[in-house]
Design an enzyme around this catalytic site. Structure first.
Site, PDB file in Angstrom:
ATOM      1  N   ARG A 147       0.862  -1.181   0.000  1.00 42.61           N
ATOM      2  CA  ARG A 147       0.000   0.000   0.000  1.00 42.61           C
ATOM      3  C   ARG A 147       0.890   1.221   0.000  1.00 42.61           C
ATOM      4  O   ARG A 147       1.821   1.302   0.801  1.00 42.61           O
ATOM      5  CB  ARG A 147      -0.887  -0.017   1.246  1.00 42.61           C
ATOM      6  CG  ARG A 147      -1.879   1.103   1.290  1.00 42.61           C
ATOM      7  CD  ARG A 147      -2.656   1.107   2.598  1.00 42.61           C
ATOM      8  NE  ARG A 147      -2.127   2.089   3.510  1.00 42.61           N
ATOM      9  CZ  ARG A 147      -2.801   2.608   4.539  1.00 42.61           C
ATOM     10  NH1 ARG A 147      -4.036   2.179   4.800  1.00 42.61           N
ATOM     11  NH2 ARG A 147      -2.261   3.499   5.330  1.00 42.61           N
ATOM     12  N   TYR A 159      -3.220  11.489   5.590  1.00 43.00           N
ATOM     13  CA  TYR A 159      -3.530  10.175   6.155  1.00 43.00           C
ATOM     14  C   TYR A 159      -2.491   9.135   5.715  1.00 43.00           C
ATOM     15  O   TYR A 159      -2.111   9.081   4.543  1.00 43.00           O
ATOM     16  CB  TYR A 159      -4.930   9.687   5.720  1.00 43.00           C
ATOM     17  CG  TYR A 159      -5.059   8.221   5.987  1.00 43.00           C
ATOM     18  CD1 TYR A 159      -5.272   7.768   7.283  1.00 43.00           C
ATOM     19  CD2 TYR A 159      -4.842   7.277   4.986  1.00 43.00           C
ATOM     20  CE1 TYR A 159      -5.282   6.421   7.577  1.00 43.00           C
ATOM     21  CE2 TYR A 159      -4.854   5.922   5.261  1.00 43.00           C
ATOM     22  CZ  TYR A 159      -5.079   5.505   6.555  1.00 43.00           C
ATOM     23  OH  TYR A 159      -5.069   4.176   6.841  1.00 43.00           O
ATOM     24  N   ASP A 211      -5.132   3.844  -0.063  1.00 49.25           N
ATOM     25  CA  ASP A 211      -6.290   4.123   0.794  1.00 49.25           C
ATOM     26  C   ASP A 211      -6.615   5.609   0.732  1.00 49.25           C
ATOM     27  O   ASP A 211      -5.795   6.451   1.139  1.00 49.25           O
ATOM     28  CB  ASP A 211      -5.935   3.713   2.233  1.00 49.25           C
ATOM     29  CG  ASP A 211      -7.135   3.704   3.168  1.00 49.25           C
ATOM     30  OD1 ASP A 211      -8.214   4.197   2.759  1.00 49.25           O
ATOM     31  OD2 ASP A 211      -6.987   3.201   4.295  1.00 49.25           O
ATOM     32  N   HIS A 213      -9.163   6.834   2.331  1.00 46.67           N
ATOM     33  CA  HIS A 213      -9.687   7.086   3.683  1.00 46.67           C
ATOM     34  C   HIS A 213     -10.901   8.006   3.670  1.00 46.67           C
ATOM     35  O   HIS A 213     -10.954   9.005   4.411  1.00 46.67           O
ATOM     36  CB  HIS A 213      -8.576   7.609   4.603  1.00 46.67           C
ATOM     37  CG  HIS A 213      -8.601   6.963   5.956  1.00 46.67           C
ATOM     38  ND1 HIS A 213      -9.109   7.586   7.065  1.00 46.67           N
ATOM     39  CD2 HIS A 213      -8.222   5.740   6.376  1.00 46.67           C
ATOM     40  CE1 HIS A 213      -9.011   6.781   8.115  1.00 46.67           C
ATOM     41  NE2 HIS A 213      -8.486   5.639   7.717  1.00 46.67           N
ATOM     42  N   GLU A 237      -8.994   2.073  -2.008  1.00 45.29           N
ATOM     43  CA  GLU A 237      -9.771   1.756  -0.801  1.00 45.29           C
ATOM     44  C   GLU A 237     -10.543   2.961  -0.280  1.00 45.29           C
ATOM     45  O   GLU A 237     -10.001   4.078  -0.272  1.00 45.29           O
ATOM     46  CB  GLU A 237      -8.788   1.254   0.265  1.00 45.29           C
ATOM     47  CG  GLU A 237      -9.413   0.977   1.602  1.00 45.29           C
ATOM     48  CD  GLU A 237      -8.348   0.586   2.622  1.00 45.29           C
ATOM     49  OE1 GLU A 237      -7.269   0.086   2.229  1.00 45.29           O
ATOM     50  OE2 GLU A 237      -8.602   0.790   3.821  1.00 45.29           O
ATOM     51  N   GLU A 263     -13.791  -1.398   6.165  1.00 46.48           N
ATOM     52  CA  GLU A 263     -13.164  -1.567   7.481  1.00 46.48           C
ATOM     53  C   GLU A 263     -14.019  -0.972   8.597  1.00 46.48           C
ATOM     54  O   GLU A 263     -13.864  -1.358   9.748  1.00 46.48           O
ATOM     55  CB  GLU A 263     -11.749  -0.975   7.500  1.00 46.48           C
ATOM     56  CG  GLU A 263     -11.704   0.522   7.347  1.00 46.48           C
ATOM     57  CD  GLU A 263     -10.289   1.066   7.252  1.00 46.48           C
ATOM     58  OE1 GLU A 263      -9.452   0.427   6.600  1.00 46.48           O
ATOM     59  OE2 GLU A 263     -10.039   2.126   7.828  1.00 46.48           O
ATOM     60  N   ARG A 284     -13.679  -5.385   3.182  1.00 46.59           N
ATOM     61  CA  ARG A 284     -12.582  -5.300   4.170  1.00 46.59           C
ATOM     62  C   ARG A 284     -13.013  -5.573   5.613  1.00 46.59           C
ATOM     63  O   ARG A 284     -12.196  -5.550   6.533  1.00 46.59           O
ATOM     64  CB  ARG A 284     -11.952  -3.901   4.081  1.00 46.59           C
ATOM     65  CG  ARG A 284     -11.086  -3.812   2.867  1.00 46.59           C
ATOM     66  CD  ARG A 284     -10.346  -2.520   2.729  1.00 46.59           C
ATOM     67  NE  ARG A 284      -9.689  -1.975   3.892  1.00 46.59           N
ATOM     68  CZ  ARG A 284      -8.613  -2.499   4.481  1.00 46.59           C
ATOM     69  NH1 ARG A 284      -8.108  -3.633   4.045  1.00 46.59           N
ATOM     70  NH2 ARG A 284      -8.075  -1.901   5.537  1.00 46.59           N
ATOM     71  N   GLU A 340      -4.453  -7.366   4.924  1.00 44.99           N
ATOM     72  CA  GLU A 340      -3.582  -6.253   5.320  1.00 44.99           C
ATOM     73  C   GLU A 340      -2.658  -6.672   6.459  1.00 44.99           C
ATOM     74  O   GLU A 340      -3.057  -7.420   7.346  1.00 44.99           O
ATOM     75  CB  GLU A 340      -4.438  -5.062   5.771  1.00 44.99           C
ATOM     76  CG  GLU A 340      -3.623  -3.843   6.168  1.00 44.99           C
ATOM     77  CD  GLU A 340      -4.506  -2.659   6.559  1.00 44.99           C
ATOM     78  OE1 GLU A 340      -5.714  -2.848   6.792  1.00 44.99           O
ATOM     79  OE2 GLU A 340      -3.960  -1.533   6.635  1.00 44.99           O
ATOM     80  N   TRP A 403     -12.317  12.109   8.171  1.00 43.40           N
ATOM     81  CA  TRP A 403     -10.893  11.826   8.418  1.00 43.40           C
ATOM     82  C   TRP A 403     -10.495  10.531   7.733  1.00 43.40           C
ATOM     83  O   TRP A 403     -11.174   9.570   7.653  1.00 43.40           O
ATOM     84  CB  TRP A 403     -10.588  11.714   9.919  1.00 43.40           C
ATOM     85  CG  TRP A 403      -9.162  11.238  10.074  1.00 43.40           C
ATOM     86  CD1 TRP A 403      -8.032  11.962   9.796  1.00 43.40           C
ATOM     87  CD2 TRP A 403      -8.727   9.936  10.467  1.00 43.40           C
ATOM     88  NE1 TRP A 403      -6.916  11.180   9.997  1.00 43.40           N
ATOM     89  CE2 TRP A 403      -7.318   9.922  10.409  1.00 43.40           C
ATOM     90  CE3 TRP A 403      -9.401   8.779  10.844  1.00 43.40           C
ATOM     91  CZ2 TRP A 403      -6.543   8.803  10.721  1.00 43.40           C
ATOM     92  CZ3 TRP A 403      -8.652   7.653  11.167  1.00 43.40           C
ATOM     93  CH2 TRP A 403      -7.228   7.670  11.114  1.00 43.40           C
TER      94      TRP A 403
HETATM   95  O1  LIG Z   1      -5.441   0.175   7.666  1.00 44.69           O
HETATM   96  C1  LIG Z   1      -6.241   0.894   7.082  1.00 44.69           C
HETATM   97  O2  LIG Z   1      -6.602   0.735   5.931  1.00 44.69           O
HETATM   98  C2  LIG Z   1      -6.819   2.019   7.813  1.00 44.69           C
HETATM   99  O3  LIG Z   1      -7.559   2.764   7.218  1.00 44.69           O
HETATM  100  C3  LIG Z   1      -6.459   2.161   9.232  1.00 44.69           C
HETATM  101  C4  LIG Z   1      -7.468   2.934  10.038  1.00 44.69           C
HETATM  102  O4  LIG Z   1      -7.285   4.305   9.862  1.00 44.69           O
HETATM  103  C5  LIG Z   1      -7.336   2.592  11.489  1.00 44.69           C
HETATM  104  O5  LIG Z   1      -7.435   1.211  11.642  1.00 44.69           O
HETATM  105  C6  LIG Z   1      -8.370   3.308  12.316  1.00 44.69           C
HETATM  106  O6  LIG Z   1      -8.385   2.814  13.615  1.00 44.69           O
HETATM  107 MG   LIG Z   2      -8.259   1.856   5.407  1.00 45.42          MG
END
Ligand SMILES: O=C(O)C(=O)C[C@H](O)[C@H](O)CO
Ligand SMILES: [Mg+2]
Length: 403
Positions: A147, A159, A211, A213, A237, A263, A284, A340, A403
């Protein structure tokens, strides 16, 4: 086999981790991960006040009935706190059942579907050059999938980017939420250059992931997906928040870049349309936040009908207990995609001795009965809980953003 004791262990060997231990009258015990990053003690209270007293005296083998009891029986359904608490109980009970059968957990799930589990690591850099160096380090370590995240000129904190190069990325880094500033335009203009540079230096075979995010709107996500098609990403992602599952239709109309989401999901209902309408390629959702093996197995089986594969969350806020159980699941699940992997600090690995092993970009879960992860409670007690919060994001004008 009756449950005679159930207790929660909170430890902070570098980060907060919550573990549930269930003990039976036959002396067998199982452990489950109950960590919900930044909201740890909410799960502890839910378990200690509402779940654990009701477990005492129940038959530890009745995993399905206990799951239904905790889910339907609570009247209030779903939500991350509830589903994390249920997951901890569920994984601990599967651990006990596998130990009682004297088998590694993957055998109980249906046996091995593959010899080893491909994982992706995290390369992060303040800029593209820094990120490329980290990709090179991962390739040397044997990773086949990486990643990539890098800083964006004009954005102070991005991020996924560690504070100093070579350091681990840890987002829950302050007592109360840190405030970050986000600029979508700068990100969208810059980030395709990162993938171009990775392909240029590492060729076509390396799997590249990224990612977002949750930070883009659907049409912006469509633009990014289209722009990065030449670089053949393994996945993009969380390109937009997924509460409105239908919004992914718009993204799909614009790009063939594979999409991964989930996630933050805690139930099959969070991803039913995404899967059924083939709006994503990887789900995920992982064991600790979505009701454990009993529920995530339902999500994975449903996803298999639509050729959606798994790509479980595996950041460091998911404890080695979750990682161990996930690797057994990954070894069995027919529609596995990728797992991951962010290495835990040595202190965490010492608190949680485990059977899983990394070799050549892949993990194996080990052959220890159960999920193969234990907890050293004496050591765990040496690291008391310390409040840590995830950041919040604002646009430059102060508007609160994702975020
Ligand atoms: O590992 C990832 O893909 C994440 O996005 C991590 C997250 O920000 C994290 O697990 C939040 O607690
Ligand atoms: Mg993530």
């Amino acid at each position: 086999m009756k449950i005679v004791e159930a207790r929660v262990i909170v430890t902070c060997p570098g980060r907060n981790l919550v573990t549930l231990k269930i003990v039976t009258d036959e002396g067998l015990y199982g452990i489950g991960d109950a960590t919900l990053n930044g909201r740890e003690l909410a799960v502890v209270a839910y378990l200690e006040e509402h779940v654990l007293p009701a477990l005492i005296g129940r038959d530890a083998h009745r995993i399905e009935d206990i799951w239904q009891y905790l889910y339907r029986g609570a009247y209030w359904r779903r939500g991350p706190v509830t589903m994390t608490a249920i997951a901890a109980v569920d994984v601990a009970l599967w651990d006990i059942k596998a130990k009682a059968a004297n088998m590694p957990l993957y055998q109980l799930l249906g046996g091995r579907s593959r010899e080893r589990v491909m994982v992706y690591g995290h390369a992060t850099g303040k800029d593209i050059e820094g990120c490329l160096d980290e990709v090179a380090r991962h390739v040397e370590l044997g990773y086949k999938a990486v990643r990539v995240q890098c800083g964006v000129p004009g954005i102070a904190t991005t991020y996924g980017v560690a504070k100093r190069s070579g350091e681990r990325y840890e987002p829950a880094d302050s007592d109360l939420p840190a405030e970050h500033v986000w600029d979508t335009a700068k990100y969208l203009n810059y980030v395709p250059k990162l993938f171009a540079a990775v392909r240029e230096r590492f060729g076509d075979d390396l799997h590249i992931l990224h990612d977002v995010h949750h930070r883009l709107t659907p049409i912006e996500a469509g633009r990014l997906g289209k722009a990065v098609e030449p670089y053949n990403l393994f996945w993009l992602e969380d390109c937009t928040p997924a509460e409105n599952q239908q919004s992914f239709r718009l993204i799909r109309q614009h790009t063939t870049t594979p999409l991964a989401v989930g996630e933050v999901f805690n139930s099959i209902h969070d991803c039913r349309e995404l899967i059924q309408e083939q709006l994503i390629d990887y789900v995920r959702t992982t064991l600790v936040h979505a009701g454990g093996i009993t529920h995530v197995r339902r999500i994975a089986d449903f996803a298999a009908l639509f050729q959606v594969r798994t790509g479980f969350h595996g950041a460091t806020d998911l404890s080695p207990v979750c990682m161990g159980a996930a690797l057994h699941f990954d070894t069995w699940v027919p529609n596995f995609g990728i797992q991951e992997h962010m290495p835990h600090e040595d202190r965490i690995d010492e608190v949680f001795p485990h059977a899983y092993r990394f070799e050549d970009g892949h993990f194996t879960p080990g052959e220890t009965p159960g999920h193969g992860v234990d907890i050293d409670e004496d050591l765990a007690r040496q690291y008391p809980y310390k409040r840590a919060s995830l950041p919040v994001n604002r646009l430059e004008d102060g508007t609160l953003w994702h975020w």
